[in-house]
Design an enzyme around this catalytic site. Structure first.
Site, PDB file in Angstrom:
ATOM      1  N   ASN A   1       0.865  -1.179   0.000  1.00  0.00           N
ATOM      2  CA  ASN A   1       0.000   0.000   0.000  1.00  0.00           C
ATOM      3  C   ASN A   1       0.906   1.235   0.000  1.00  0.00           C
ATOM      4  OD1 ASN A   1      -1.848   2.008   0.425  1.00  0.00           O
ATOM      5  ND2 ASN A   1      -2.369   1.415   2.520  1.00  0.00           N
ATOM      6  N   TRP A   2       1.026   1.842  -1.173  1.00  0.00           N
ATOM      7  CA  TRP A   2       1.940   2.995  -1.292  1.00  0.00           C
ATOM      8  C   TRP A   2       1.366   4.253  -0.674  1.00  0.00           C
ATOM      9  CZ3 TRP A   2       4.243   2.921  -6.991  1.00  0.00           C
ATOM     10  CH2 TRP A   2       4.962   1.734  -7.178  1.00  0.00           C
TER      11      TRP A   2
ATOM     12  N   GLU B   1      -5.655  -5.583  10.113  1.00  0.00           N
ATOM     13  CA  GLU B   1      -4.638  -4.572  10.378  1.00  0.00           C
ATOM     14  C   GLU B   1      -4.946  -3.861  11.693  1.00  0.00           C
ATOM     15  OE1 GLU B   1      -2.579  -3.230   6.515  1.00  0.00           O
ATOM     16  OE2 GLU B   1      -4.315  -1.965   6.812  1.00  0.00           O
TER      17      GLU B   1
ATOM     18  N   GLY C   1       1.993   1.787  10.669  1.00  0.00           N
ATOM     19  CA  GLY C   1       2.905   2.924  10.571  1.00  0.00           C
ATOM     20  C   GLY C   1       3.582   3.285  11.879  1.00  0.00           C
TER      21      GLY C   1
ATOM     22  N   SER D   1       3.089  -2.658  10.198  1.00  0.00           N
ATOM     23  CA  SER D   1       4.540  -2.640  10.405  1.00  0.00           C
ATOM     24  C   SER D   1       5.224  -3.961  10.040  1.00  0.00           C
ATOM     25  CB  SER D   1       4.869  -2.221  11.841  1.00  0.00           C
ATOM     26  OG  SER D   1       4.416  -0.893  12.072  1.00  0.00           O
TER      27      SER D   1
ATOM     28  N   GLY E   1       2.657  -1.373   4.268  1.00  0.00           N
ATOM     29  CA  GLY E   1       2.679   0.056   3.970  1.00  0.00           C
ATOM     30  C   GLY E   1       4.103   0.543   3.753  1.00  0.00           C
ATOM     31  N   GLY E   2       4.709   1.088   4.797  1.00  0.00           N
ATOM     32  CA  GLY E   2       6.021   1.737   4.695  1.00  0.00           C
ATOM     33  C   GLY E   2       7.069   0.900   3.972  1.00  0.00           C
TER      34      GLY E   2
HETATM   35  C1  PEP Z   1      -0.947  -0.164   5.832  1.00  0.00           C
HETATM   36  O1  PEP Z   1      -0.985   1.011   5.547  1.00  0.00           O
HETATM   37  O2  PEP Z   1      -1.815  -0.919   5.403  1.00  0.00           O
HETATM   38  C2  PEP Z   1       0.140  -0.640   6.684  1.00  0.00           C
HETATM   39  C3  PEP Z   1       0.057  -1.838   7.169  1.00  0.00           C
HETATM   40  O3  PEP Z   1       1.164   0.245   6.924  1.00  0.00           O
HETATM   41  P1  PEP Z   1       2.569  -0.095   7.635  1.00  0.00           P
HETATM   42  O4  PEP Z   1       3.078  -1.374   7.020  1.00  0.00           O
HETATM   43  O5  PEP Z   1       3.451   1.067   7.341  1.00  0.00           O
HETATM   44  O6  PEP Z   1       2.296  -0.273   9.095  1.00  0.00           O
END
Ligand code: PEP
Length: 253
Positions: A9-10, A170, A176, A216, A237-238
């Site tokens: 997920n950008w 999630e 994040g 994360s 995400g990141g």
């Molecule tokens: C997300 O945005 O779906 C996510 C899981 O972000 P991150 O991996 O940065 O926690």
């Protein structure tokens, strides 16, 4: 058997030039290094879906996905993108109900049920997100809340429709923040979700649905998380913004 999926997920990151570089690197690395039948999905900003799709080409392993779509078919909804538009440019996946959409854009279960319906109507695969905030986890309400999120947006579907949906658990406190759920916490919740689906649709249907973990995920924790029997991959995400790290995560299934 549920499909094994790693989706990136950008969010609202990258310029077109940066996005092109990232997608080209991921494509090359995934083609060379990711074995088995893991699907890789790049959920890019809407504006970049077509150029990135062109870079990925006719690949049977890597696909693009949108991060949202409207609950409306078409019309006077300035700034929105419809499921039909996504389908018309052959975007196969769409994230729905991400916690940032729930939190900042007021999306609730009833609205998300409509978005799921319209996405399925246009033959898009929804990646439906659910997960509890920290205070709910701390007061031990996480299982009840996540079961409710799944039921209110998905349980109106019949079994064949539900089987087209990918679910992403999630926990909001892990998104994040660098604070990942432990493998045990992820497994426990994924098992709860699968059991919840089984109680309404039967075990075979529940066993066929991919349930991804997000929050994360990185190249250091992915292996342990993906080794859990009810974790069928990740929504990242990141770490999806770095080609090497994202590829290592995709290789961890
Ligand atoms: C997300 O945005 O779906 C996510 C899981 O972000 P991150 O991996 O940065 O926690």
């Amino acid at each position: 058997m549920p499909k094994k999926i790693v989706a990136g997920n950008w969010k609202m990151n990258k310029t077109l030039e940066e996005a092109n570089i990232l997608a080209s690197e991921v494509k090359a690395m995934v083609e060379d290094e990711v074995k088995g039948d893991t699907l890789v999905i790049l959920c890019t900003p809407s504006l970049f879906l077509l150029p990135i799709k062109n870079i990925l080409g006719n690949n049977s392993r890597i696909f693009v996905g949108a991060q949202n779509c409207s609950e409306h078919e078409s019309g006077a909804y300035t700034g929105e993108i419809s499921a039909g538009m996504l389908k018309s440019v052959n975007v196969p996946y769409v994230i729905l109900g991400h916690s940032e959409r729930r939190q900042y854009f007021g999306e609730n279960g009833a609205l998300l049920a409509k978005k799921v319906d319209i996405a399925l109507k246009h033959n898009l695969t929804p990646i439906f997100c659910c997960g509890e905030p920290l205070d709910v986890r701390e007061s031990n309400g996480h299982e009840t809340l996540v079961k409710q999120q799944v039921a209110e947006s998905l349980f109106h579907l019949d079994a064949p429709a539900l089987q087209k949906v990918v679910i992403a658990y999630e926990p909001v406190w892990a998104i994040g923040t660098g604070k990942t759920a432990s493998a045990q916490q992820a497994q426990d919740m994924h098992a709860v979700i699968r059991k919840h689906i089984a109680s309404k649709y039967g075990q075979d249907v529940a066993d066929s649905i991919s349930i991804l973990y997000g929050g994360s995920v990185n190249d250091g924790n992915a292996k342990e998380l993906f080794a859990c029997p009810d974790v069928d991959g990740g929504l990242v995400g990141g770490a999806s913004l770095k080609s090497r790290e994202f590829t290592e995560i995709a290789k961890s299934i």
